[in-house]
Scaffold this active site. Structure first.
Site, short mmCIF file in Angstrom:
data_model
loop_
_atom_site.label_atom_id
_atom_site.label_comp_id
_atom_site.label_asym_id
_atom_site.label_seq_id
_atom_site.Cartn_x
_atom_site.Cartn_y
_atom_site.Cartn_z
N ARG A 150 -8.14 -0.86 4.49
CA ARG A 150 -7.57 0.28 4.04
C ARG A 150 -6.08 -0.21 3.64
O ARG A 150 -5.33 0.11 2.61
CB ARG A 150 -7.15 1.28 4.88
N CYS A 157 -4.99 11.85 12.49
CA CYS A 157 -5.75 10.62 12.07
C CYS A 157 -5.74 9.93 13.42
O CYS A 157 -5.45 10.56 14.54
CB CYS A 157 -5.15 9.65 10.91
N ILE A 160 2.37 18.19 8.93
CA ILE A 160 3.02 18.38 7.68
C ILE A 160 3.99 19.52 7.59
O ILE A 160 4.45 19.99 6.30
CB ILE A 160 1.92 18.47 6.51
N ASP A 161 4.49 19.85 8.80
CA ASP A 161 5.60 20.87 8.83
C ASP A 161 6.73 20.66 8.00
O ASP A 161 7.28 21.52 7.39
CB ASP A 161 5.96 21.43 10.28
N LYS A 212 0.86 -1.12 0.07
CA LYS A 212 -0.05 0.02 -0.03
C LYS A 212 0.85 1.33 -0.18
O LYS A 212 0.58 2.08 -0.47
CB LYS A 212 -0.85 0.08 1.25
N ASN A 213 1.90 1.11 0.84
CA ASN A 213 2.72 2.40 0.81
C ASN A 213 3.67 2.67 -0.06
O ASN A 213 4.38 3.73 0.18
CB ASN A 213 3.30 2.56 2.36
N ARG A 256 -0.06 13.92 13.02
CA ARG A 256 0.32 13.93 11.59
C ARG A 256 0.32 15.13 11.04
O ARG A 256 0.02 15.40 9.85
CB ARG A 256 -0.64 13.08 10.61
N ASP A 301 4.88 0.40 12.01
CA ASP A 301 3.39 -0.33 11.44
C ASP A 301 3.46 -1.85 11.75
O ASP A 301 2.22 -2.33 12.02
CB ASP A 301 3.29 -0.25 9.77
C1 EPZ Z 1 4.51 6.72 6.35
O1 EPZ Z 1 3.42 7.71 7.04
C2 EPZ Z 1 3.28 5.36 6.17
N1 EPZ Z 1 2.33 6.00 5.52
C3 EPZ Z 1 2.87 5.07 7.52
O2 EPZ Z 1 2.01 3.90 7.29
C4 EPZ Z 1 4.20 4.89 8.48
O3 EPZ Z 1 3.62 4.61 9.62
C5 EPZ Z 1 4.97 6.00 8.42
O4 EPZ Z 1 5.36 6.39 7.19
C6 EPZ Z 1 6.33 5.62 9.17
O5 EPZ Z 1 7.01 4.47 8.83
C7 EPZ Z 1 2.34 5.86 3.98
O6 EPZ Z 1 3.33 5.68 3.45
C8 EPZ Z 1 1.00 6.21 3.28
P1 EPZ Z 1 6.27 10.00 8.26
P2 EPZ Z 1 4.09 9.02 6.98
O7 EPZ Z 1 6.24 11.34 7.73
O8 EPZ Z 1 4.94 9.64 5.73
C9 EPZ Z 1 6.04 13.11 12.23
C10 EPZ Z 1 0.14 2.42 7.78
O9 EPZ Z 1 -0.11 2.11 8.59
N2 EPZ Z 1 6.07 14.21 10.99
O10 EPZ Z 1 7.54 9.29 8.42
O11 EPZ Z 1 3.08 10.12 7.33
C11 EPZ Z 1 4.73 12.18 12.29
O12 EPZ Z 1 3.89 12.93 12.89
C12 EPZ Z 1 0.76 4.04 7.78
O13 EPZ Z 1 0.42 1.98 6.61
C13 EPZ Z 1 6.11 15.44 11.46
O14 EPZ Z 1 6.12 15.98 12.61
O15 EPZ Z 1 5.52 8.91 8.07
C14 EPZ Z 1 5.17 11.26 12.74
O16 EPZ Z 1 5.46 11.15 14.15
C15 EPZ Z 1 0.52 4.48 9.28
N3 EPZ Z 1 6.07 16.45 10.54
C16 EPZ Z 1 6.64 10.77 12.19
O17 EPZ Z 1 7.06 12.19 11.81
C17 EPZ Z 1 5.96 16.14 9.15
O18 EPZ Z 1 5.80 17.09 8.30
C18 EPZ Z 1 6.87 9.79 11.06
O19 EPZ Z 1 5.91 10.38 10.07
C19 EPZ Z 1 5.83 14.69 8.82
C20 EPZ Z 1 5.90 13.77 9.75
#
Ligand code: EPZ
Length: 417
Positions: free
Chosen positions: A397, A116, A123-124, A22-23, A121, A305
Site C-alpha cells: 500500500r 482500520c 470522521i467526526d 503516498k499521502n 479512524r 508513521d
Molecule cells: C493521515 O491520516 C495519513 N494518511 C496517515 O498515514 C497518518 O498517520 C496521519 O495522517 C497522521 O499523520 C493519509 O494521509 C492518507 P488524522 P488521517 O486525521 O488524515 C483522529 C500511513 O501509514 N481523528 O490526522 O486519517 C484519528 O482517529 C497512514 O501512511 C478523529 O478523531 O489522520 C487519529 O487518532 C496511516 N476524527 C488522529 O485524529 C476525525 O474526524 C489523527 O488523524 C479525524 C481524525
C-alpha cells in the site's frame, strides 16, 4: 497475500531514490476532481492505494491514464458524486473525495469508511467541519449523503489538527464564493503539497504548513502539471535499514527538511547524518545506542508513521528506549511480531518500553498494517538467519519497489507471491 523472505545481517551500501509520497498523491489525485480540467501528475508511486484511488476516479467518470510515474486525470466529464461501499472499504482514506466532490458537484454520497488496523479512524472532525461550512449531511444505513450549493466560506476551528480534515476543508472551499479560514490546521508537508498543486491550478490558498490556512474561493480552476513531493516516511524507512545494518547509505531525491523530526533519534543512536541538497547520507555504528523517548505528535513533531520503524531500530540499540504513541489508539500491533524475533518490549497503555538486545532472530512474522510491515522488514534485515514477513499486501500500500531497492543496496530479500 505475498511474503518477503529476508536473509539478515548483510551490510548495505550505495544510494536509493525515494519515490513520490503516498499521502500527498492520494489527496492530489482526489483534488483533480475539484479542478474539473485535465491535469498531469508526475512522480506518482506505483502503490495499491494509488490503484484504489484511480478506480474511484474512473467510477466517478474521470478519464485516467497512467504511464509509469505519470498519471493523466481528466475530470471534465465526471458523471457521478457517489463512491460505492466496496471502493470506500478498499481504502478508508477515500474520505478525502468528500471535499473534492462538494467543490465539483455540490454533493457527495459515500459509505462511512470503516476503521482500520491502527484505530477506529472516526470522521467526526471532517463532518463537523463540513457542517460549519454549510454542508447538509444526512447519515443513514451506513451511507453519508452531503449536499451544498456553492459554499460561501467560513471559519473552522479544528479540535485536533487532523490531516484529512484539513485537506477536506481546503478541497471543499477552494471554489467557494467566499473566504475560508482553518484554525489549528494540520501542518504536515502533504498539506503544503496539496495547496501548491491547487495553487498551480489557479487556487488562492495561503498559510499551508502553518496552523492557520486561508482559502480564498475562486470561480474556476485550470489544468496543471505537478510533481508529487518525495515520501518522507519511505525515506525514514531506508535510513532505518541503514542504521540496523551498520551501513552507510545515501537516500536520494528527498526533502531533508521533512525528516528533521526523526534526525535526532538517529543521531542519538550513534548515526552520523550529512545533508547535501536532496541527499541524506547516513553512516551507522556497529552497535546502536538507545535514544531519547519518542513522542508521536502532529507535524512538526515525531511522525506516527515512523513509530513502528523506529521501534525496530530501538530493538537492537544498547539500552532502554521509551516510545509513546499519541496519535492512534492501536498502533503497537508490530510489538508481538517483534517479540517473536526476540525483541524485549513491554507495552503499557500508550507507552512501549524497548530494552535493546544484541541480536534479533529470524522467524515467520505477520504484517498487521502498512508501517508495521515495513518495521518487520527493517527488523529482518538485521536479524540472525531468515525472516519471512507475511501479508505483505499491507506493505504494497505504501512502498513501491521495496525489495528491488533493498536488493540494490546489498540486502538479501526476495518477494514470494
Ligand atoms: C493521515 O491520516 C495519513 N494518511 C496517515 O498515514 C497518518 O498517520 C496521519 O495522517 C497522521 O499523520 C493519509 O494521509 C492518507 P488524522 P488521517 O486525521 O488524515 C483522529 C500511513 O501509514 N481523528 O490526522 O486519517 C484519528 O482517529 C497512514 O501512511 C478523529 O478523531 O489522520 C487519529 O487518532 C496511516 N476524527 C488522529 O485524529 C476525525 O474526524 C489523527 O488523524 C479525524 C481524525
Amino acid at each position: 497475500m505475498g511474503q518477503y523472505v529476508i536473509e539478515g545481517r548483510n551490510r548495505l551500501c550505495g544510494s536509493v531514490r525515494v519515490h513520490g509520497a503516498k499521502n500527498s498523491a492520494l489527496p492530489i489525485l482526489a483534488a483533480c476532481v475539484a479542478v474539473g480540467r485535465p491535469c498531469v501528475i508526475h512522480n506518482c508511486p506505483d502503490l495499491s492505494d494509488i490503484n484504489s484511488t484511480v478506480k474511484i476516479l474512473r467510477s466517478l467518470g474521470c478519464d485516467v491514464r497512467r504511464n509509469d510515474g505519470t498519471v493523466f486525470v481528466d475530470s471534465s466529464r465526471i458523471s457521478s458524486a457517489c463512491i460505492t461501499d466496496g471502493l470506500m472499504r478498499e481504502q478508508r482514506s477515500s474520505i478525502i473525495f468528500l471535499g473534492s466532490l462538494l467543490s465539483a458537484r455540490g454533493e457527495a454520497v459515500m459509505s462511512a469508511p470503516g476503521g482500520c488496523d491502527i484505530g477506529l479512524r472516526p470522521i467526526d472532525i471532517h463532518l463537523m467541519s463540513m457542517k460549519k461550512l454549510g454542508v447538509k449531511i444526512s447519515e443513514s444505513h451506513g451511507e453519508i449523503r452531503c449536499t451544498a450549493g456553492r459554499l460561501t466560506g467560513g471559519k473552522v476551528v479544528l479540535p485536533f489538527p487532523s490531516v484529512g480534515a484539513t485537506e477536506n476543508i481546503i478541497l471543499a472551499s477552494v471554489k467557494s464564493s467566499g473566504v475560508t479560514t482553518i484554525i489549528n490546521a494540520a501542518r504536515e508537508p502533504e498539506i503544503v503539497d496539496l495547496a501548491m498543486f491547487l495553487n498551480s491550478c489557479g487556487a488562492r490558498i495561503s498559510g499551508a504548513g502553518e496552523s492557520t490556512v486561508v482559502i480564498e474561493g475562486v470561480e474556476r480552476l485550470y489544468s496543471s502539471q505537478y510533481a508529487i513531493m518525495p515520501d518522507r516516511i519511505v525515506a525514514c524507512t531506508y535510513m532505518a535499514a541503514a542504521a540496523v545494518t551498520g551501513s552507510t547509505v545515501v537516500i536520494d531525491e528527498v526533502i531533508p527538511a521533512h525528516l528533521v523530526p526523526v534526525f535526532s533519534s538517529f543521531e542519538q543512536a550513534g548515526c552520523r547524518i550529512e545533508v547535501s541538497g536532496s541527499k541524506i547520507r547516513i553512516s551507522s555504528p556497529e552497535r546502536l545506542r538507545a535514544f531519547d523517548r519518542i513522542q508521536t505528535m502532529p507535524y512538526p513533531g515525531f511522525p506516527t508513521d515512523c513509530q513502528a520503524i523506529m521501534m525496530s531500530v530501538a530493538c537492537i540499540a544498547d539500552g532502554i528506549t521509551l516510545i509513546n504513541e499519541n496519535i492512534f489508539e492501536n498502533r503497537f500491533r508490530h510489538v508481538t511480531e517483534l517479540r517473536r524475533m526476540g525483541a524485549e518490549i513491554y507495552v503499557q497503555d500508550k507507552t512501549a518500553v524497548v530494552n535493546g538486545v544484541r541480536n534479533l532472530q529470524g522467524t515467520l512474522v505477520h504484517s498487521t498494517d502498512l508501517r508495521a510491515g515495513a518495521a518487520l522488514v527493517v527488523a529482518g534485515l538485521c536479524a540472525e538467519g531468515r525472516t519471512t514477513v507475511d501479508r505483505i499486501c499491507y506493505i504494497d500500500r505504501g512502498y513501491d519497489s521495496l525489495a528491488e531497492n533493498l536488493t540494490a543496496l546489498g540486502a538479501v530479500i526476495k518477494r514470494k507471491d
